[in-house]
Design a protein around this motif. Structure first.
Motif, PDB file in Angstrom:
ATOM      1  N   CYS A   1     -59.677  16.037   6.226  1.00 25.88           N
ATOM      2  CA  CYS A   1     -60.101  17.433   6.105  1.00 25.88           C
ATOM      3  C   CYS A   1     -60.138  18.141   7.466  1.00 25.88           C
ATOM      4  O   CYS A   1     -59.666  19.270   7.595  1.00 25.88           O
ATOM      5  CB  CYS A   1     -61.488  17.524   5.474  1.00 25.88           C
TER       6      CYS A   1
ATOM      7  N   CYS B   1     -57.432  20.530   9.362  1.00 26.19           N
ATOM      8  CA  CYS B   1     -57.358  21.967   9.058  1.00 26.19           C
ATOM      9  C   CYS B   1     -58.723  22.623   9.178  1.00 26.19           C
ATOM     10  O   CYS B   1     -58.835  23.757   9.637  1.00 26.19           O
ATOM     11  CB  CYS B   1     -56.845  22.194   7.642  1.00 26.19           C
ATOM     12  N   HIS B   2     -59.755  21.909   8.751  1.00 29.33           N
ATOM     13  CA  HIS B   2     -61.112  22.476   8.775  1.00 29.33           C
ATOM     14  C   HIS B   2     -61.752  22.235  10.133  1.00 29.33           C
ATOM     15  O   HIS B   2     -62.617  21.368  10.301  1.00 29.33           O
ATOM     16  CB  HIS B   2     -61.960  21.883   7.642  1.00 29.33           C
TER      17      HIS B   2
ATOM     18  N   TYR C   1     -57.942  19.513  -5.627  1.00 27.39           N
ATOM     19  CA  TYR C   1     -57.501  20.787  -5.055  1.00 27.39           C
ATOM     20  C   TYR C   1     -57.413  20.649  -3.531  1.00 27.39           C
ATOM     21  O   TYR C   1     -56.598  21.282  -2.878  1.00 27.39           O
ATOM     22  CB  TYR C   1     -58.506  21.860  -5.465  1.00 27.39           C
ATOM     23  N   MET C   2     -58.240  19.792  -2.966  1.00 28.64           N
ATOM     24  CA  MET C   2     -58.229  19.496  -1.532  1.00 28.64           C
ATOM     25  C   MET C   2     -58.243  17.976  -1.372  1.00 28.64           C
ATOM     26  O   MET C   2     -58.920  17.306  -2.144  1.00 28.64           O
ATOM     27  CB  MET C   2     -59.467  20.084  -0.835  1.00 28.64           C
TER      28      MET C   2
HETATM   29  C1  HEC Z   1     -53.642  21.314   5.239  1.00 34.73           C
HETATM   30  C2  HEC Z   1     -54.889  21.958   5.561  1.00 34.73           C
HETATM   31  C3  HEC Z   1     -56.154  21.553   4.811  1.00 34.73           C
HETATM   32  C4  HEC Z   1     -56.654  20.282   4.611  1.00 34.73           C
HETATM   33  C5  HEC Z   1     -56.082  18.962   5.091  1.00 34.73           C
HETATM   34  C6  HEC Z   1     -57.867  20.457   3.867  1.00 34.73           C
HETATM   35  N1  HEC Z   1     -58.088  21.780   3.629  1.00 34.73           N
HETATM   36 FE1  HEC Z   1     -59.632  22.587   2.577  1.00 34.73          FE
HETATM   37  N2  HEC Z   1     -58.832  24.423   2.781  1.00 34.73           N
HETATM   38  C7  HEC Z   1     -57.732  24.747   3.513  1.00 34.73           C
HETATM   39  C8  HEC Z   1     -57.492  26.178   3.430  1.00 34.73           C
HETATM   40  C9  HEC Z   1     -56.367  26.940   4.121  1.00 34.73           C
HETATM   41  C10 HEC Z   1     -58.490  26.707   2.606  1.00 34.73           C
HETATM   42  C11 HEC Z   1     -58.687  28.163   2.186  1.00 34.73           C
HETATM   43  C12 HEC Z   1     -57.674  28.623   1.221  1.00 34.73           C
HETATM   44  C13 HEC Z   1     -57.778  27.996  -0.105  1.00 34.73           C
HETATM   45  O1  HEC Z   1     -58.885  27.950  -0.667  1.00 34.73           O
HETATM   46  O2  HEC Z   1     -56.734  27.562  -0.630  1.00 34.73           O
HETATM   47  C14 HEC Z   1     -59.316  25.575   2.215  1.00 34.73           C
HETATM   48  C15 HEC Z   1     -60.424  25.696   1.395  1.00 34.73           C
HETATM   49  C16 HEC Z   1     -61.323  24.671   1.144  1.00 34.73           C
HETATM   50  C17 HEC Z   1     -62.560  24.840   0.411  1.00 34.73           C
HETATM   51  C18 HEC Z   1     -63.051  26.128  -0.201  1.00 34.73           C
HETATM   52  C19 HEC Z   1     -62.488  26.260  -1.579  1.00 34.73           C
HETATM   53  C20 HEC Z   1     -62.836  27.576  -2.209  1.00 34.73           C
HETATM   54  O3  HEC Z   1     -62.567  27.710  -3.390  1.00 34.73           O
HETATM   55  O4  HEC Z   1     -63.344  28.468  -1.524  1.00 34.73           O
HETATM   56  C21 HEC Z   1     -63.176  23.621   0.402  1.00 34.73           C
HETATM   57  C22 HEC Z   1     -64.527  23.278  -0.207  1.00 34.73           C
HETATM   58  C23 HEC Z   1     -62.316  22.693   1.097  1.00 34.73           C
HETATM   59  N3  HEC Z   1     -61.201  23.368   1.537  1.00 34.73           N
HETATM   60  C24 HEC Z   1     -62.576  21.354   1.280  1.00 34.73           C
HETATM   61  C25 HEC Z   1     -61.684  20.454   1.835  1.00 34.73           C
HETATM   62  C26 HEC Z   1     -61.912  19.034   1.901  1.00 34.73           C
HETATM   63  C27 HEC Z   1     -63.159  18.323   1.385  1.00 34.73           C
HETATM   64  C28 HEC Z   1     -60.817  18.487   2.498  1.00 34.73           C
HETATM   65  C29 HEC Z   1     -60.549  17.027   2.779  1.00 34.73           C
HETATM   66  C30 HEC Z   1     -60.792  16.086   1.750  1.00 34.73           C
HETATM   67  C31 HEC Z   1     -59.908  19.568   2.821  1.00 34.73           C
HETATM   68  N4  HEC Z   1     -60.464  20.738   2.406  1.00 34.73           N
HETATM   69  C32 HEC Z   1     -58.675  19.402   3.456  1.00 34.73           C
HETATM   70  C33 HEC Z   1     -56.935  23.861   4.221  1.00 34.73           C
HETATM   71  C34 HEC Z   1     -57.078  22.485   4.202  1.00 34.73           C
END
Ligand code: HEC
Length: 476
Positions: A61, A64-65, A96-97
């Protein structure tokens, strides 16, 4: 030839992956799963952040985060993660993530990001048991160089000016010149585009112009931005003062940098795909596309440039199948309202080749994408399956090793488009007929069906050449 029911089966077997619509359903499913499904792994009695959760988050995570990582908030320290614990549980359970639309069981790629069932269950248990921080020191936060996924670049080339993006809720398309001068001619291995305004930079396709030193006095002359993308291309080039002083045109290396949401630039082994850059040079940014904004905003993006040791021994080649490409789309991509439609394109491989990366491309009403090759012996080579197309995550997928495709094979790509209101991404309500763009200045609401393939002429032993990023490039 076998038929390919794969995508249909996959969709039915999978839980519906819509996080936004499926909240209640999701909670019910989780409930059912925890009573009825026997897990084939054990979880620790006490799951803590420091011991169990941090490694999962930092690996999957945080890339990107993190500050400037592209995602809207950071997830590194305990506090960041605990604050959003329930949401993290939901987006991971729903897959989704982390975003990775390709089915890893059909074809596995470099850098793929997905969590195992055990990791997902571990995160859920941590949340449900009260988000324990754990004993002992917090694990070291992962280190990310500022602004780059790849460490410290040899050169940074910024846009000259901040670009004003008017708050008129319209997509914006621009052509730009981003000139630069360096002390000596050299070779470049990797160019990384870093968007300044990550909310609005939608996509970018950049070429490289290299000038012979004596042929251009001032690479910085002329306008740097043209907003009228309907202007004749010659006029645009004139406005940007791209030509040499004598009116001839400099050398253009196409598509040296592509940016789409979530896409990492491809990194090839030493000697493959590097290219020359001269003391006077410029990026020619065709198709700079900004999304709509309700308020005035600015963007100042930049390029990180990483030098190579020398000239490419094997220059990389590219095919584009489908829209603007070498193979026709059958039937033509005209999707009537309220219809779900399948199109395909087929391309016969003219020589033995080694594939490096592939990039499926559709827009908003795309629903699934699948591609495979059939060799002259009838053997099938899976290339990629994206059971649930997600417009936001269009990666250039890199094979673990170069993938040999023999001469005479047919590469098939198949896309399904959903122009009904069941498709939550449908930009029109009620739906209207969606077509391919007639010119290259496309809008997000037009549709495309493209399969982009980078390749080399095959050489013996290529199938053993690893395409995993060379750690030497990650100069932290
Ligand atoms: C490749 C880049 C990337 C990775 C790796 C990533 N994220 Fe994200 N994440 C994003 C982006 C860009 C957004 C905002 C846009 C979207 O919601 O699609 C986001 C949004 C989210 C949100 C908000 C969803 C919402 O509906 O508002 C959550 C919670 C989140 N990520 C959790 C995670 C977790 C937990 C992981 C790892 C297990 C992870 N992300 C890995 C890029 C990433």
């Amino acid at each position: 030839m076998k038929s390919h029911p794969y995508h249909v089966i996959a969709r039915e077997e999978r839980p519906k992956q819509s996080f936004y619509n499926g909240g209640i359903l999701l909670v019910m499913m989780l409930g059912l799963m925890s009573c009825s499904q026997k897990q084939d792994f054990d979880l620790p009695k006490k799951v803590t952040f420091n011991q169990h959760v941090a490694p999962i988050i930092h690996q999957n995570c945080s890339p990107c985060h993190r500050p400037n990582g592209g995602a809207p908030f950071q997830m590194i320290a305990y506090r960041d993660v605990a604050k959003r614990a329930k949401m993290i549980r939901d987006v991971t359970t729903d897959r989704y993530m982390p975003p990775w639309p390709a089915d890893p069981h059909y074809r596995s790629f470099v850098g793929e990001r997905f969590l195992t069932e055990k990791q997902i269950a571990m995160l859920a248990k941590w949340v449900d048991d009260g988000k324990l921080e754990g004993e002992g020191p917090a694990p070291d936060p992962p280190h990310f160089a500022d602004g780059s996924m790849f460490g410290k670049p040899d050169l940074i080339v910024p846009f000259r000016d901040s670009i004003l993006l008017e708050g008129n809720n319209l997509d914006k398309f621009m052509v730009m010149k981003v000139p630069f001068e360096i002390p000596r001619d050299t070779f470049v291995r990797l160019i990384e585009f870093v968007p300044g305004n990550r909310q609005l930079v939608h996509h970018m396709n950049g070429h490289l112009l290299t000038y012979e030193f004596d042929k251009k006095k001032d690479v910085f002359e002329g306008k740097h931005v043209v907003t009228d993308v309907n202007a004749a291309i010659n006029e645009t080039y004139k406005t940007l003062a791209l030509a040499n002083d004598d009116g001839t045109f400099p050398t253009l290396t196409p598509s040296i940098s592509n940016y789409l949401p979530g896409v990492l630039p491809a990194i090839y082994p030493e000697g493959i795909g590097s290219y020359a850059v001269s003391r006077k040079a410029a990026f020619l940014v065709m198709n700079m596309h900004y999304g709509p904004s309700p308020v005035d905003a600015y963007d100042k993006s930049y390029f990180n440039v990483f030098y190579a040791d020398g000239p490419p021994k094997r220059p990389v080649k590219e095919w584009i199948l489908g829209t603007f490409g070498v193979s026709a789309i059958v039937p033509p991509l005209v999707v009537p309202p309220e219809k779900v439609m399948t199109v395909e394109t087929n391309f016969t491989v003219p020589q033995d080749v080694s594939l490096l990366t592939i990039n499926p491309h559709m827009h908003l009403i795309g629903r699934s994408f699948k591609a495979w090759a059939t060799t002259p012996n009838g053997e099938e080579i899976p290339l990629i399956s994206i059971p649930k197309w997600d417009f936001r995550w269009q990666y250039f997928y890199t094979f673990h090793q170069m993938l040999k495709i023999p001469k005479g094979s047919i590469i098939h790509a198949e896309g399904i488009y959903d122009n009904t209101l069941n498709n939550p991404n449908n930009p029109y309500d009620p739906p209207i007929t969606v077509v391919e763009p007639l010119s290259r200045d496309m809008k997000t609401t037009d549709e495309m069906f493209q399969f982009i393939i980078t390749w080399l002429p095959y050489q013996k032993g290529d199938e053993n050449v690893s395409l995993e990023p060379d750690v030497r490039l990650f100069k932290q």
